[in-house]
Design an enzyme around this catalytic site. Structure first.
Site, mmCIF file in Angstrom:
data_model
loop_
_atom_site.group_PDB
_atom_site.id
_atom_site.type_symbol
_atom_site.label_atom_id
_atom_site.label_comp_id
_atom_site.label_asym_id
_atom_site.label_seq_id
_atom_site.Cartn_x
_atom_site.Cartn_y
_atom_site.Cartn_z
ATOM 1 N N LYS A 147 -3.805 4.952 6.032
ATOM 2 C CA LYS A 147 -4.058 5.467 7.224
ATOM 3 C C LYS A 147 -4.345 7.132 7.390
ATOM 4 O O LYS A 147 -3.256 7.792 6.540
ATOM 5 C CB LYS A 147 -3.176 5.122 8.484
ATOM 6 C CG LYS A 147 -3.399 3.725 8.771
ATOM 7 C CD LYS A 147 -2.282 3.244 9.823
ATOM 8 C CE LYS A 147 -2.468 1.699 10.190
ATOM 9 N NZ LYS A 147 -1.942 0.906 8.981
ATOM 10 N N CYS A 170 -12.489 -7.912 14.291
ATOM 11 C CA CYS A 170 -11.393 -8.068 13.551
ATOM 12 C C CYS A 170 -11.887 -7.396 12.188
ATOM 13 O O CYS A 170 -12.518 -7.818 11.528
ATOM 14 C CB CYS A 170 -10.991 -9.618 13.186
ATOM 15 S SG CYS A 170 -9.541 -9.657 12.168
ATOM 16 N N ARG A 183 0.775 -1.453 0.000
ATOM 17 C CA ARG A 183 0.028 -0.132 -0.068
ATOM 18 C C ARG A 183 0.985 1.162 -0.017
ATOM 19 O O ARG A 183 0.636 2.245 -0.340
ATOM 20 C CB ARG A 183 -0.807 -0.230 1.301
ATOM 21 C CG ARG A 183 -1.922 1.276 1.422
ATOM 22 C CD ARG A 183 -2.674 0.963 2.519
ATOM 23 N NE ARG A 183 -3.906 0.120 2.168
ATOM 24 C CZ ARG A 183 -4.002 -1.124 2.862
ATOM 25 N NH1 ARG A 183 -2.868 -1.698 3.709
ATOM 26 N NH2 ARG A 183 -4.888 -2.084 2.554
ATOM 27 N N TYR A 184 2.020 1.112 0.705
ATOM 28 C CA TYR A 184 2.844 2.282 0.625
ATOM 29 C C TYR A 184 4.250 2.109 0.079
ATOM 30 O O TYR A 184 4.586 1.013 0.113
ATOM 31 C CB TYR A 184 3.123 2.630 2.254
ATOM 32 C CG TYR A 184 1.888 2.980 3.141
ATOM 33 C CD1 TYR A 184 1.309 4.164 2.771
ATOM 34 C CD2 TYR A 184 1.414 2.059 4.033
ATOM 35 C CE1 TYR A 184 -0.022 4.656 3.731
ATOM 36 C CE2 TYR A 184 0.335 2.311 4.649
ATOM 37 C CZ TYR A 184 -0.357 3.441 4.501
ATOM 38 O OH TYR A 184 -1.494 3.867 5.262
ATOM 39 N N ASP A 226 -7.861 4.011 9.095
ATOM 40 C CA ASP A 226 -7.783 3.370 7.822
ATOM 41 C C ASP A 226 -8.846 3.831 7.053
ATOM 42 O O ASP A 226 -9.955 3.309 6.923
ATOM 43 C CB ASP A 226 -7.539 1.719 7.934
ATOM 44 C CG ASP A 226 -5.962 1.469 7.706
ATOM 45 O OD1 ASP A 226 -5.380 1.637 6.726
ATOM 46 O OD2 ASP A 226 -5.516 0.592 8.452
ATOM 47 N N ASP A 269 -12.639 -0.253 12.172
ATOM 48 C CA ASP A 269 -12.890 -0.506 10.660
ATOM 49 C C ASP A 269 -14.230 -1.050 10.419
ATOM 50 O O ASP A 269 -14.868 -1.658 11.351
ATOM 51 C CB ASP A 269 -11.789 -1.588 10.292
ATOM 52 C CG ASP A 269 -10.293 -1.014 10.192
ATOM 53 O OD1 ASP A 269 -10.259 0.373 9.902
ATOM 54 O OD2 ASP A 269 -9.518 -1.722 10.645
ATOM 55 N N ARG A 299 -10.263 -8.234 9.309
ATOM 56 C CA ARG A 299 -9.991 -9.260 8.526
ATOM 57 C C ARG A 299 -10.604 -10.585 8.793
ATOM 58 O O ARG A 299 -10.275 -11.739 8.475
ATOM 59 C CB ARG A 299 -8.407 -9.608 8.622
ATOM 60 C CG ARG A 299 -7.634 -8.387 7.791
ATOM 61 C CD ARG A 299 -6.037 -9.176 7.584
ATOM 62 N NE ARG A 299 -5.443 -8.211 6.965
ATOM 63 C CZ ARG A 299 -4.096 -7.514 7.455
ATOM 64 N NH1 ARG A 299 -3.885 -7.842 8.627
ATOM 65 N NH2 ARG A 299 -3.643 -6.334 6.807
ATOM 66 N N CYS A 313 -5.280 -17.264 14.116
ATOM 67 C CA CYS A 313 -4.642 -16.542 15.327
ATOM 68 C C CYS A 313 -4.800 -17.184 16.510
ATOM 69 O O CYS A 313 -5.404 -18.407 16.596
ATOM 70 C CB CYS A 313 -5.394 -15.180 15.331
ATOM 71 S SG CYS A 313 -5.518 -14.149 13.988
ATOM 72 N N ARG A 315 7.138 -0.041 2.340
ATOM 73 C CA ARG A 315 6.877 -1.210 3.318
ATOM 74 C C ARG A 315 5.991 -1.945 2.575
ATOM 75 O O ARG A 315 4.858 -1.458 1.765
ATOM 76 C CB ARG A 315 6.538 -0.528 4.637
ATOM 77 C CG ARG A 315 5.398 0.221 4.540
ATOM 78 C CD ARG A 315 5.567 1.166 5.893
ATOM 79 N NE ARG A 315 4.473 2.254 6.144
ATOM 80 C CZ ARG A 315 4.536 3.344 5.468
ATOM 81 N NH1 ARG A 315 5.592 3.880 4.700
ATOM 82 N NH2 ARG A 315 3.594 4.305 5.973
ATOM 83 N N CYS A 359 -10.703 -11.897 17.685
ATOM 84 C CA CYS A 359 -11.312 -10.774 18.062
ATOM 85 C C CYS A 359 -12.509 -10.485 17.282
ATOM 86 O O CYS A 359 -12.580 -10.609 15.993
ATOM 87 C CB CYS A 359 -10.349 -9.477 17.799
ATOM 88 S SG CYS A 359 -8.639 -9.593 18.637
#
Length: 346
Positions: free
Chosen positions: A315, A108, A88-89, A308, A271, A110, A101, A92, A105
């Site tokens: 972000k 989440c 995205r950037y 985001d 999100d 994702r 995981c 990085r 959560c």
């Protein structure tokens, strides 16, 4: 106790009532469940609003999707040139080697991609292509291992990943995003710490925790092992209704990070993941809470409040110069100067 993974496990451990079993089974058909022993032990069964339970115990409200919510709320897929990579950037990339995981959560972003029914672990062929992409792009200075939680991998697997990154000279920083030191602190041992290091690379670990009670004495000891070994730790938290949306809890959380030698980094606005509307505050409520930290706690404890931007625009810091409001809508500026309406139109 082992990890709780089914609605029956939750009922047997008095985290849901028998009357809730049928509706939670419907949630489980759509979204993964896992509560580690460390987190299950923290939950106060007598408190219906226990902040640990609210993060991990599923609710029927997750089956309600609002018009603005989306399966890929931050646009990972828009910026995925090869499987497992999000670029995205410019300098990085995310490397998503695994999509499982130790806990799941309920908020989440994702949640459509992780868990037993999600995208799984990258195949050897896909991993080769991901590393080839990183090697072929000399502008990539930092690789962020996320997913899923990369620290569920064995030390052997983690070491293999780090050694492959060690062979790519232009990569200087490797960052791991994880909940493991809090939710499975026993995983943080000498073998894992050795695996997180590689010659010529600086390793960072970003710890996700949302309530000060998560930073138990055992969790703090697991973080101390990492820090004492020379690994820099940062924090990531999500601003969540009913969990940390008051000044006292936020202040206690940020102080707990600093006491544990973890630098507060990002405080995320939730999100627009499906079935998560019950966790979201308004941007204005979030701004007021974060502004209330100024002067209340040390500058060491101040996180950066970010959103985001839906659709993959990156972000944005939630601050007056990045937001404007008109007619009940908020316009947000991305890092490239583009303007976007939040929430986005359905």
């Amino acid at each position: 106790m082992s990890t709780l993974r089914t609605p029956k496990d939750l009922a047997d451990n008095e985290l849901i009532t028998p009357g809730q079993l049928a509706e939670i089974e419907r949630v489980a058909e759509q979204y993964a469940i896992a509560i580690s022993p460390a987190m299950a032990a923290l939950i106060d069964r007598n408190d219906p609003n226990d902040p640990i339970a609210l993060q991990f115990v599923p609710k029927a409200s997750e089956l309600t999707t609002t018009s603005e919510e989306r399966a890929d709320p931050i646009g990972d897929l828009v910026h995925s040139p090869v499987e497992g990579i999000v670029h995205r950037y410019p300098d990085r990339v995310l490397l998503k080697a695994v999509h499982v995981c130790p806990v799941y959560c309920r908020f989440c972003f994702r949640r459509e991609m992780v868990g037993p029914q999600g995208l799984g672990t990258l195949s050897p062929e896909a991993l080769d292509k991901a590393f080839a992409y990183i090697a072929d792009h000399p502008e990539i200075w930092e690789v962020i291992l996320t997913g899923g939680d990369p620290l569920v991998l064995s030390p052997r697997r983690l070491s293999e990943l780090m050694q492959r990154l060690a062979a790519i000279d232009h990569v200087k920083i490797v960052r791991f995003h994880t909940r493991v030191p809090v939710v499975e602190p026993e995983r943080i041992d000498e073998a894992l710490i050795v695996a997180l290091k590689a010659s010529g690379k600086t390793t960072y670990v970003a710890l996700h925790a949302n309530h000060p009670r998560e930073l138990t004495p055992v969790a703090r000891k697991s973080c101390a092992k990492l820090v004492d070994a020379g690994i820099v730790m940062l924090s990531q938290s999500v601003l969540l209704k009913g969990i940390n949306d008051n000044p006292d809890t936020l202040a206690a959380l940020m102080r707990a990070f600093v006491e544990t030698r973890i630098k507060p980094y990002y405080l995320h606005h939730p999100d627009l993941a499906p079935g998560t509307s019950h966790f979201r505050l308004s941007l204005e409520e979030g701004r007021a809470l974060v502004a209330g930290l100024r002067g209340r706690i040390s500058g060491l404890c101040q996180p950066t409040y970010v959103l985001d931007i839906p659709g993959g625009y990156g972000k944005a810091v939630i601050a007056p110069d990045t937001l404007s409001e008109k007619g009940g809508c908020t316009t947000i500026s991305d890092y490239q100067g583009g303007n976007h309406t939040y929430p986005p139109e359905a």
